[in-house]
Design a protein around this motif. Structure first.
Motif, PDB file in Angstrom:
ATOM      1  N   ARG A 175      57.560  55.160 -45.490  1.00 25.60           N
ATOM      2  CA  ARG A 175      58.636  55.275 -46.468  1.00 25.60           C
ATOM      3  C   ARG A 175      58.860  53.898 -47.087  1.00 25.60           C
ATOM      4  NH1 ARG A 175      63.863  52.680 -47.300  1.00 25.60           N
ATOM      5  NH2 ARG A 175      65.238  54.187 -48.351  1.00 25.60           N
ATOM      6  N   VAL A 177      60.734  51.904 -50.897  1.00 26.67           N
ATOM      7  CA  VAL A 177      61.542  52.060 -52.107  1.00 26.67           C
ATOM      8  C   VAL A 177      60.814  51.406 -53.266  1.00 26.67           C
ATOM      9  CG1 VAL A 177      63.711  51.501 -53.259  1.00 26.67           C
ATOM     10  CG2 VAL A 177      63.722  52.172 -50.847  1.00 26.67           C
ATOM     11  N   HIS A 179      60.952  50.158 -57.116  1.00 29.27           N
ATOM     12  CA  HIS A 179      61.952  49.723 -58.099  1.00 29.27           C
ATOM     13  C   HIS A 179      61.382  49.958 -59.495  1.00 29.27           C
ATOM     14  CE1 HIS A 179      64.549  47.768 -55.046  1.00 29.27           C
ATOM     15  NE2 HIS A 179      63.405  47.703 -54.395  1.00 29.27           N
ATOM     16  N   GLU A 184      65.926  52.804 -58.468  1.00 27.11           N
ATOM     17  CA  GLU A 184      65.279  52.889 -57.165  1.00 27.11           C
ATOM     18  C   GLU A 184      64.864  54.330 -56.846  1.00 27.11           C
ATOM     19  OE1 GLU A 184      67.866  51.302 -54.225  1.00 27.11           O
ATOM     20  OE2 GLU A 184      67.563  49.215 -54.849  1.00 27.11           O
ATOM     21  N   ALA A 186      63.097  56.378 -53.495  1.00 26.10           N
ATOM     22  CA  ALA A 186      62.521  56.393 -52.154  1.00 26.10           C
ATOM     23  C   ALA A 186      61.222  57.191 -52.203  1.00 26.10           C
ATOM     24  CB  ALA A 186      63.488  57.023 -51.161  1.00 26.10           C
ATOM     25  N   GLU A 221      67.635  60.680 -46.006  1.00 26.88           N
ATOM     26  CA  GLU A 221      67.356  59.593 -46.939  1.00 26.88           C
ATOM     27  C   GLU A 221      68.599  59.273 -47.780  1.00 26.88           C
ATOM     28  OE1 GLU A 221      66.334  56.697 -49.080  1.00 26.88           O
ATOM     29  OE2 GLU A 221      64.825  57.423 -47.670  1.00 26.88           O
ATOM     30  N   THR A 223      68.851  57.134 -50.401  1.00 27.92           N
ATOM     31  CA  THR A 223      68.588  56.933 -51.827  1.00 27.92           C
ATOM     32  C   THR A 223      68.590  58.291 -52.527  1.00 27.92           C
ATOM     33  OG1 THR A 223      67.219  55.023 -51.273  1.00 27.92           O
ATOM     34  CG2 THR A 223      67.000  55.907 -53.504  1.00 27.92           C
ATOM     35  N   ALA A 226      64.198  60.684 -54.645  1.00 26.47           N
ATOM     36  CA  ALA A 226      63.150  60.598 -53.632  1.00 26.47           C
ATOM     37  C   ALA A 226      61.930  61.389 -54.090  1.00 26.47           C
ATOM     38  CB  ALA A 226      63.642  61.125 -52.288  1.00 26.47           C
TER      39      ALA A 226
END
Length: 301
Positions: A175, A177, A179, A184, A186, A221, A223, A226
């Motif tokens: 996993r 992240v 940018h 962002e 995931a 998660e 974020t 995803a």
């Protein structure tokens, strides 16, 4: 006879979830090849007129309607791409691939934002790293899975999706992240255990357990956006992926049968997303792998 078969086919298309999945994994086995039930209709079409059976012709409308409702949207034209779509490629490159450099160049040629690979083994892994580096300066590799990105990656961590009973070294999930210009995201990369089809049916316990662990990770998660890229060794219709399909959206357009590469019969290489639409998915040209690469466009909500 044709009328009875047609009705049974329609019932399986609509109520496949009612088929038990106990010993032999019959339900999952059916769902792995669910779209191919349409072939039954093709076989029955010439039989009904030959028997001069109006009932059979009418009964044929049932599986046609059921198949069209379930799979017809996949055949519609893909939506127009948007400039801010996230373009991703998912590929199991095979640990027996004799041309890793050519495979890497082929994938990079599609110009995706992200490339997820499985079955990365030395010395081929270093070839992928070297070949992809000019266009994909950001990467993370954990065990036999890896992610290459045009956008910066942070927070890269291994993902524990090892089923019970496997004691040897086994890293097949990560996993990170990404940018991106839209914020962002995931990104999960996973390779679920293989299944085996034998005289006793479908042996899938380890895959199913690994899918549950992966589903738990995605559900937790933090974020909002995803994306999951992976060889999940299952189609999206297979109930084994319910922990994932309950959390993530699947492709709305495209069939993209990816395995086996020589004569693809199922898509087990998947792209799923949360807070986004997987607008389209398609296969790319064959590489040195026994899987075909798939490319998908992810549109953010």
């Amino acid at each position: 006879m044709p009328a009875g078969v047609a009705v049974c086919t329609a019932l399986l298309l609509v109520f496949h979830g009612a088929v038990p999945n106990g010993a032999g994994g019959l339900g999952s086995l059916l769902e792995s090849f669910l779209p191919w039930l349409g072939a039954v209709v093709v076989v029955l079409l010439p039989l009904a007129p030959a028997r001069r059976s109006a009932l059979a012709l009418v009964a044929l409308l049932l599986p046609v309607a059921a198949w069209t409702y379930r799979f017809g949207p996949l055949l519609l034209p893909a939506p127009e791409p948007r400039a801010d779509d996230l373009v991703v490629v998912q590929h199991n490159v095979s640990d027996e691939n004799t041309d890793p450099a050519g495979t890497a160049r082929s994938l990079a040629g599609a110009e995706p934002d992200l490339i997820a690979l499985q079955e990365l083994v030395p010395p081929a892994r270093s070839v992928y790293e070297k070949t992809l580096a000019p266009d994909y300066p950001y990467r993370t590799v954990r065990g036999t899975v890896g992610l290459w990105s045009k956008h910066p990656l942070t927070g890269a961590l291994p993902l524990d999706i090892r089923p019970r009973g496997i004691t040897e070294e086994w890293e097949r999930g990560l996993r990170a992240v990404a940018h991106t210009p839209r914020g962002e995201v995931a990104v999960y990369v996973a390779h679920l255990p293989s299944v085996r089809v034998g005289v006793t049916g479908l042996a899938s316990a380890r895959r199913d357990e690994s899918a549950r662990l992966l589903g738990d990770a995605v559900a937790a998660e933090p974020t909002r956006r995803a994306v999951l890229l992976g060889d999940l060794n299952a189609t999206v219709h297979d109930r084994a992926l319910a922990p994932l399909t309950h959390e993530l959206n699947v492709a709305e357009r495209g069939v993209a049968l990816s395995f086996p590469a020589a004569f693809p019969v199922a898509r087990i290489d998947q792209v799923m997303a949360r807070s986004a639409t997987v607008g389209s998915i398609r296969t790319l040209d064959a590489t040195g792998s026994d899987h075909l690469p798939v490319l998908a466009r992810v549109t953010w909500d």
